[in-house]
Design a protein around this motif. Structure first.
Motif, short mmCIF file in Angstrom:
data_model
loop_
_atom_site.label_atom_id
_atom_site.label_comp_id
_atom_site.label_asym_id
_atom_site.label_seq_id
_atom_site.Cartn_x
_atom_site.Cartn_y
_atom_site.Cartn_z
N LEU A 1 15.85 29.48 98.17
CA LEU A 1 16.16 29.39 96.74
C LEU A 1 15.50 28.17 96.10
N ILE A 2 15.48 27.05 96.84
CA ILE A 2 14.84 25.84 96.30
C ILE A 2 13.35 26.09 96.10
N ILE A 3 12.72 26.70 97.11
CA ILE A 3 11.28 26.94 97.01
C ILE A 3 10.99 27.88 95.83
N ILE A 4 11.82 28.92 95.71
CA ILE A 4 11.63 29.86 94.59
C ILE A 4 11.78 29.11 93.27
N SER A 5 12.83 28.27 93.19
CA SER A 5 13.07 27.53 91.94
C SER A 5 11.91 26.60 91.62
N VAL A 6 11.49 25.86 92.65
CA VAL A 6 10.41 24.89 92.42
C VAL A 6 9.12 25.62 92.05
N LEU A 7 8.88 26.76 92.73
CA LEU A 7 7.68 27.53 92.40
C LEU A 7 7.75 28.02 90.96
N ALA A 8 8.95 28.47 90.57
CA ALA A 8 9.11 28.96 89.20
C ALA A 8 8.89 27.83 88.20
N VAL A 9 9.48 26.66 88.51
CA VAL A 9 9.32 25.52 87.60
C VAL A 9 7.85 25.08 87.56
N SER A 10 7.24 25.02 88.77
CA SER A 10 5.82 24.61 88.82
C SER A 10 4.95 25.61 88.07
N ALA A 11 5.24 26.90 88.27
CA ALA A 11 4.44 27.92 87.60
C ALA A 11 4.60 27.78 86.09
N SER A 12 5.83 27.53 85.67
CA SER A 12 6.07 27.35 84.24
C SER A 12 5.32 26.13 83.73
N PHE A 13 5.34 25.07 84.56
CA PHE A 13 4.62 23.83 84.21
C PHE A 13 3.12 24.10 84.09
N ILE A 14 2.62 24.88 85.07
CA ILE A 14 1.18 25.15 85.10
C ILE A 14 0.78 26.03 83.92
N ILE A 15 1.62 27.04 83.65
CA ILE A 15 1.31 27.92 82.51
C ILE A 15 1.34 27.12 81.22
N ASN A 16 2.36 26.28 81.13
CA ASN A 16 2.49 25.43 79.94
C ASN A 16 1.27 24.51 79.82
N ALA A 17 0.86 23.97 81.00
CA ALA A 17 -0.32 23.09 81.00
C ALA A 17 -1.55 23.86 80.53
N TYR A 18 -1.65 25.12 80.99
CA TYR A 18 -2.80 25.95 80.61
C TYR A 18 -2.81 26.13 79.09
N ILE A 19 -1.63 26.49 78.57
CA ILE A 19 -1.54 26.73 77.12
C ILE A 19 -1.82 25.43 76.37
N GLN A 20 -1.25 24.34 76.91
CA GLN A 20 -1.40 23.05 76.23
C GLN A 20 -2.86 22.60 76.23
N VAL A 21 -3.53 22.77 77.38
CA VAL A 21 -4.94 22.38 77.45
C VAL A 21 -5.76 23.19 76.46
N GLU A 22 -5.47 24.50 76.42
CA GLU A 22 -6.19 25.37 75.49
C GLU A 22 -5.96 24.92 74.05
#
Lengths: 279, 483
Positions: free
Chosen positions: B20-41
């Motif tokens: 569950l922790i790995i899933i949560s962290v992956l979800a948070v990281s993915a959200s962070f990365i997607i947000n970073a992608y949008i933010q960079v764009e």
């Protein structure tokens, strides 16, 4: 006798003080004549100031026309301009001195193309090309080209696809080197001088043609300027080649010295201007 | 899946938690990365549009005056500037209202007056989008499968448009920026994992280990008595703690019940044996008395031969021995005994002192009895003597025997212990039965008699091992108890 001596001394210091606080001589320059050598020009200004014992300021403008506008408004005392600019406003100024390059007061107009262009052999090969000029009042960087087109029964107005001015000889070289312009006309003196300092840029261009001689751009004095001041400036400029400091400056300016200007030197320019409709 | 579900909680809890922790962290990281992608764009678009806006006014003036060189200098300077580090300009084009190039930073690729539609498919598409721009002043265009993105700015002053500024950016700068932000996201995720996973593992073990131990103990129930739970295993009072408390309570109750059952069984057995012994004793006593009387009568005849006389004496001794034994088995109130006094206790001490002296024992004597109590002195003395004699026999030479007599809770409590050999649980369970002896020479009736006396007076007798490995016998007799 003592009183007379005191009065004389007082007058002497008063004169010095008046001299020191009097209006400086204003020498107009354009980008074409300044050639980006601003630190050198500052040293030259200090030199002139010292020799004249009078403050000197340099006033920089982009084009010859802007310089002559200032002179018309009495905001310039001297100007280093092109001969067409002088002829267009002949009543405003008097020819003062002409620079000497290789001991002579002559300049040439170079027709340059990018070094990669091996085909262009004459001006007429540049039909519908983009052409760069220096200044509308430049004999070597504009009048000469128009004159040559007219001699070949070409209309300078539509011979080229597009023309533009850079107001600086060195920038013509850059414009041609990078391909912004397909060709350009430039003062031979300016190209040679740039070739010494930036051979990497000039090597990207090729000289297609060299024109007949033109007089090098003269320094003129405002017609309404005090004759004493005019002669003082002329004397200092003529004597530059006679003292070590002056010679150093001249060497860095890539000229040998100054000679009294003679309008006959620019007679061909005058005729060309007449032929091309500039007068 | 079933395999996983069948795993021990010891593994399942940490694994589930970790998962569950790995899933949560992956979800948070993915959200962070997607947000970073949008933010960079977004940042790149904003930066580029700012650049376009800053160039617009200068270019407007230069184009208005047909000052190509100045326009070139403006865009060249802008393309070479070190921006905020976000945007890197690859090319800048200034096109007129018919999408012909007025000037570009790469004149060989986009020469003056070249038709933008003929400068490649990407610039052709951009030119089409410029045409479609109506009132929009700025736009950022991302073309599919393109290595570039484009920022286009209308070179206009008020409502007068002279052309369009096209700033070409390479996506090569976009990806490193995105990668940097994504890396930051992954780094944060990894740090969180590095903190949470060991914590989760510890927590899972902490939760599961007690359960595992409890399950193991429960599984032992019915086969043997399970060991006690480790008292330090779980010291909190949450539901899990309450579960362990209940288990301990249940185990204690079961043990007590079992002990009670054992006691009842033993009492019943002893009672049956007692009744049987008393019955047999009575049955033997009657004929025995007759036989003794008959032999006594026979002895008064004078014509007995010496041989017969000798035989009769032998029979009498044997019958007396039977009588003694039977008398011992038959614990009865043969007389009215007086009440117990402190002097009776002192007498017992005097009586057994020589015996203890022979073995050089240390006799720790403690008697709280200060006055007469309502208990038959004869039987209490007999009980006390029996216990003390057994203790003295069992104690090691120069060992220790302790006797503690108190009145507690309306009960006389006699506690006798010795440092001798410990009795096995099996021996203890049969020790109050007749003819059970643990020493040579003993007839095995001492404790039987003691038990009979005590139980007939309504008291209890128990043997236990003390903390200092001494064997202890404790007798409790309620005051007023009579046979």
């Amino acid at each position: 006798m003592k009183t007379l001596l005191r009065l004389f001394t007082a007058c002497f210091f008063l004169l010095i003080a008046m001299n020191a606080t009097s209006e400086p001589f204003r020498l107009g320059m354009t980008s074409a004549t300044a050639r980006g050598q601003y630190p050198l020009l500052e040293e030259w200004r200090l030199y002139l100031q010292q020799k004249l014992n009078h403050p000197v300021t340099f006033v920089f403008r982009r084009s010859y026309l802007e310089c002559m506008d200032l002179m018309e408004q009495n905001k310039l005392d001297f100007a280093w301009i092109s001969s067409p600019a002088y002829f267009e406003n002949v009543r405003l100024s008097n020819l003062l001195v002409t620079p000497l390059y290789h001991g002579k007061p002559f300049d040439l107009s170079y027709l340059i193309v990018p070094a990669s262009d091996h085909d262009t052999a004459s001006l007429l090969n540049l039909k519908d090309k983009v052409f760069a000029f220096v200044d509308p009042d430049s004999s070597t960087g504009y009048i000469e080209t128009n004159y040559q087109l007219l001699l070949n029964n070409k209309n300078p107005e539509n011979f080229f696809k597009k023309t533009f001015f850079t107001f600086d000889d060195q920038k013509i070289v850059a414009a041609v080197a990078i391909g912004l312009a397909d060709a350009g006309s430039i003062s031979g003196f300016a190209w040679d001088t740039l070739a010494q300092s930036r051979p990497d840029i000039t090597s990207q261009t090729r000289i297609v043609l060299q024109s007949a001689v033109h007089g090098l751009s003269p320094i003129v004095a405002r017609a309404t300027l005090d004759r004493h001041d005019t002669l003082a400036m002329q004397r200092v400029l003529l004597n530059m080649s006679k003292d070590a400091e002056g010679i150093k400056l001249l060497t860095r300016l890539n000229i040998d010295g100054f000679a009294p200007a003679d309008w006959k030197l620019y007679h061909n320019d005058y005729l060309m201007m007449q032929r091309t409709g500039h007068l | 899946m079933k395999f996983f579900l069948n795993l021990s909680y010891r593994h399942k809890v940490p694994l589930w938690g970790g998962f569950l922790i790995i899933i949560s962290v992956l979800a948070v990281s993915a959200s962070f990365i997607i947000n970073a992608y949008i933010q960079v764009e977004k940042d790149l678009a904003i930066d580029s549009q700012k650049l376009g806006h800053s160039l617009k006014l200068n270019l407007f003036s230069a184009i208005l005056q047909d000052d190509i060189w100045r326009a070139f200098e403006i865009i060249t300077e802008a393309s070479q500037r070190e921006s905020s580090g976000m945007v890197s300009v690859e090319n800048i084009l200034v096109v007129d209202r018919t999408q012909h190039v007025l000037v570009s930073t790469h004149p060989r690729q986009a020469p003056i007056l070249a038709d933008m539609h003929r400068l490649g498919p990407e610039l052709d598409e951009i030119a089409k989008q410029i045409v479609q721009m109506n009132t929009e002043q700025q736009k950022t265009i991302y073309l599919a499968d393109s290595k570039h993105y484009y920022s286009i700015t209308n070179i206009a002053n008020d409502n007068t448009s002279l052309g369009t500024l096209v700033i070409v950016h390479s996506k090569d700068v976009f990806l490193p920026l995105f990668a940097r932000n994504a890396w930051n996201g992954l780094l944060v995720g990894t740090i969180i994992l590095a903190i949470l996973l060991p914590f989760n593992w510890y927590w899972g073990q902490r939760m599961a280990l007690p359960l595992v131990q409890l399950a193991a103990r429960m599984a032992q129930l019915g086969k043997k008595w399970p060991d006690n739970l480790d008292p330090d295993l779980y010291e909190y009072h949450d539901e899990l703690g309450l579960l362990f408390e209940s288990y301990k309570q249940m185990l204690n109750d079961m043990r007590n019940k079992k002990a009670l059952e054992m006691q009842i069984v033993q009492s019943d057995r002893l009672a049956v044996i007692g009744q049987l012994a008393a019955g047999i004793a009575h049955e033997i006593n009657n004929p025995l008395s007759g036989m003794l009387m008959a032999i006594d009568t026979l002895k008064h005849h004078t014509d007995l031969s010496p041989r017969t006389t000798k035989t009769i004496a032998l029979i009498v001794r044997g019958l007396n021995q039977i009588k003694d034994t039977v008398a011992t088995l038959l614990v009865e109130a043969k007389m009215n005994s007086r009440n117990l006094t402190p002097q009776d206790i002192e007498d017992v001490l005097t009586l057994i002192s020589p015996m203890s002296g022979k073995k050089s024992l240390h006799l720790a004597w403690h008697c709280c009895l200060t006055e007469e109590v309502a208990l038959p002195s004869t039987f209490v003395r007999q009980v006390l003597i029996n216990l003390l004699m057994n203790a003295i026999k069992a104690a090691s030479t120069q060992g220790e025997v302790a006797c503690d007599i108190i009145i507690d809770n309306e009960q006389l409590q006699i506690s006798v212990s010795n440092d001798g050999k410990m009795l096995a649980p099996e021996q203890i369970s049969h020790m109050f039965e007749p003819f059970t002896t643990f020493s040579e020479g003993g007839h095995g009736l001492g404790l039987w008699v003691t038990y009979q006396i005590v139980s007939q007076m309504g008291g209890t007798i128990a043997a236990k091992k003390e903390a200092n490995d001494h064997m202890n016998f404790t007798v409790k007799i309620p005051l007023g108890g009579r046979l």
